[in-house]
Design a protein around this motif. Structure first.
Motif, PDB file in Angstrom:
ATOM      1  N   ARG A  19       0.839  -1.181   0.000  1.00  0.00           N
ATOM      2  CA  ARG A  19       0.000   0.000   0.000  1.00  0.00           C
ATOM      3  C   ARG A  19       0.876   1.234   0.000  1.00  0.00           C
ATOM      4  N   LEU A  20       0.731   2.042  -1.027  1.00  0.00           N
ATOM      5  CA  LEU A  20       1.436   3.300  -1.124  1.00  0.00           C
ATOM      6  C   LEU A  20       0.590   4.418  -0.535  1.00  0.00           C
ATOM      7  N   SER A  21       1.255   5.374   0.070  1.00  0.00           N
ATOM      8  CA  SER A  21       0.591   6.550   0.605  1.00  0.00           C
ATOM      9  C   SER A  21       1.204   7.795  -0.006  1.00  0.00           C
ATOM     10  N   CYS A  22       0.392   8.818  -0.148  1.00  0.00           N
ATOM     11  CA  CYS A  22       0.842  10.109  -0.638  1.00  0.00           C
ATOM     12  C   CYS A  22       0.278  11.172   0.280  1.00  0.00           C
ATOM     13  N   ALA A  23       1.147  11.812   1.032  1.00  0.00           N
ATOM     14  CA  ALA A  23       0.746  12.861   1.957  1.00  0.00           C
ATOM     15  C   ALA A  23       0.941  14.216   1.293  1.00  0.00           C
ATOM     16  N   ALA A  24      -0.095  15.033   1.329  1.00  0.00           N
ATOM     17  CA  ALA A  24      -0.081  16.332   0.671  1.00  0.00           C
ATOM     18  C   ALA A  24      -0.123  17.460   1.685  1.00  0.00           C
ATOM     19  N   SER A  25       0.556  18.535   1.354  1.00  0.00           N
ATOM     20  CA  SER A  25       0.477  19.751   2.149  1.00  0.00           C
ATOM     21  C   SER A  25      -0.646  20.632   1.630  1.00  0.00           C
ATOM     22  N   GLY A  26      -0.965  21.669   2.384  1.00  0.00           N
ATOM     23  CA  GLY A  26      -1.915  22.660   1.911  1.00  0.00           C
ATOM     24  C   GLY A  26      -3.340  22.436   2.368  1.00  0.00           C
ATOM     25  N   ARG A  27      -4.123  23.494   2.284  1.00  0.00           N
ATOM     26  CA  ARG A  27      -5.517  23.461   2.718  1.00  0.00           C
ATOM     27  C   ARG A  27      -6.494  23.122   1.602  1.00  0.00           C
ATOM     28  N   THR A  28      -6.027  23.063   0.374  1.00  0.00           N
ATOM     29  CA  THR A  28      -6.908  22.851  -0.767  1.00  0.00           C
ATOM     30  C   THR A  28      -6.845  21.438  -1.317  1.00  0.00           C
ATOM     31  N   PHE A  29      -6.256  20.515  -0.575  1.00  0.00           N
ATOM     32  CA  PHE A  29      -6.133  19.137  -1.035  1.00  0.00           C
ATOM     33  C   PHE A  29      -7.476  18.552  -1.442  1.00  0.00           C
ATOM     34  N   SER A  30      -8.509  18.850  -0.676  1.00  0.00           N
ATOM     35  CA  SER A  30      -9.812  18.248  -0.925  1.00  0.00           C
ATOM     36  C   SER A  30     -10.444  18.701  -2.230  1.00  0.00           C
ATOM     37  N   THR A  31      -9.895  19.721  -2.871  1.00  0.00           N
ATOM     38  CA  THR A  31     -10.407  20.188  -4.156  1.00  0.00           C
ATOM     39  C   THR A  31      -9.674  19.563  -5.340  1.00  0.00           C
ATOM     40  N   TYR A  32      -8.602  18.839  -5.088  1.00  0.00           N
ATOM     41  CA  TYR A  32      -7.767  18.313  -6.163  1.00  0.00           C
ATOM     42  C   TYR A  32      -8.187  16.922  -6.593  1.00  0.00           C
ATOM     43  N   VAL A  79      -3.645  10.314  -0.063  1.00  0.00           N
ATOM     44  CA  VAL A  79      -4.147   9.420  -1.105  1.00  0.00           C
ATOM     45  C   VAL A  79      -3.409   8.101  -0.981  1.00  0.00           C
ATOM     46  N   TYR A  80      -4.108   7.013  -1.248  1.00  0.00           N
ATOM     47  CA  TYR A  80      -3.534   5.691  -1.123  1.00  0.00           C
ATOM     48  C   TYR A  80      -3.638   4.932  -2.435  1.00  0.00           C
ATOM     49  N   LEU A  81      -2.727   4.006  -2.613  1.00  0.00           N
ATOM     50  CA  LEU A  81      -2.819   3.058  -3.709  1.00  0.00           C
ATOM     51  C   LEU A  81      -2.569   1.671  -3.132  1.00  0.00           C
ATOM     52  N   GLN A  82      -3.628   0.901  -3.012  1.00  0.00           N
ATOM     53  CA  GLN A  82      -3.509  -0.475  -2.573  1.00  0.00           C
ATOM     54  C   GLN A  82      -3.221  -1.341  -3.783  1.00  0.00           C
ATOM     55  N   MET A  83      -2.119  -2.054  -3.748  1.00  0.00           N
ATOM     56  CA  MET A  83      -1.674  -2.862  -4.872  1.00  0.00           C
ATOM     57  C   MET A  83      -1.663  -4.317  -4.449  1.00  0.00           C
ATOM     58  N   ASN A  84      -2.486  -5.117  -5.100  1.00  0.00           N
ATOM     59  CA  ASN A  84      -2.588  -6.539  -4.812  1.00  0.00           C
ATOM     60  C   ASN A  84      -2.175  -7.355  -6.027  1.00  0.00           C
ATOM     61  N   ILE A  85      -1.858  -8.603  -5.779  1.00  0.00           N
ATOM     62  CA  ILE A  85      -1.459  -9.535  -6.834  1.00  0.00           C
ATOM     63  C   ILE A  85      -0.401  -8.888  -7.717  1.00  0.00           C
ATOM     64  N   LEU A  86       0.622  -8.396  -7.094  1.00  0.00           N
ATOM     65  CA  LEU A  86       1.664  -7.688  -7.818  1.00  0.00           C
ATOM     66  C   LEU A  86       2.420  -8.612  -8.755  1.00  0.00           C
TER      67      LEU A  86
END
Length: 125
Positions: A19-32, A79-86
């Motif tokens: 599972r990959l994670s992506c942590a974002a800065s800023g207050r406008t993340f929810s609009t992206y 944001v996450y990316l769950q990767m199965n059956i790689l």
């Protein structure tokens, strides 16, 4: 500026999961709109998955559909990316990216406004 930081990459056996994670800065993340791309050595950067601002729309490359799941938690700016059956062919540097406008269709690298530095995923056979 928006900063994106990926984590969760590593070495995994074929058939395994990450599972990959992506942590974002800023207050406008929810609009992206957010997306994951990947780039293998000698290859062009390719689209993997995308998700709109509230998670109501997701898109996947045919090569990962049914195996990967993109999700987001706007309260955590993540944001996450769950990767199965790689598979070995999933080996690449995975990049998190943000698109600041409506996700009206498929996202290309040139559509993205911000990029993380990437996290390496290696799948052994």
């Amino acid at each position: 500026q928006v900063q994106l930081v990926e984590s969760g990459g590593g070495l995994v056996q074929a058939g395994g999961s990450l599972r990959l994670s992506c942590a974002a800065s800023g207050r406008t993340f929810s609009t992206y709109s957010m997306a994951w791309f990947r780039q293998a050595p000698g290859k062009e950067r390719e689209f993997v998955a995308a998700i709109n601002w509230n998670g109501g729309i997701t898109r996947y490359a045919d090569s990962v559909k049914g195996r990967f799941t993109i999700s987001r938690d706007n309260a955590k700016n993540t944001v996450y990316l769950q990767m199965n059956i790689l598979k070995p062919e999933d080996t690449a540097v995975y990049y998190c990216a943000a698109h600041t406008q409506r996700m009206a269709g498929p996202l290309r690298p040139l559509d993205m406004n911000y990029w993380g530095k990437g996290t390496l995923v290696t799948v052994s056979s």
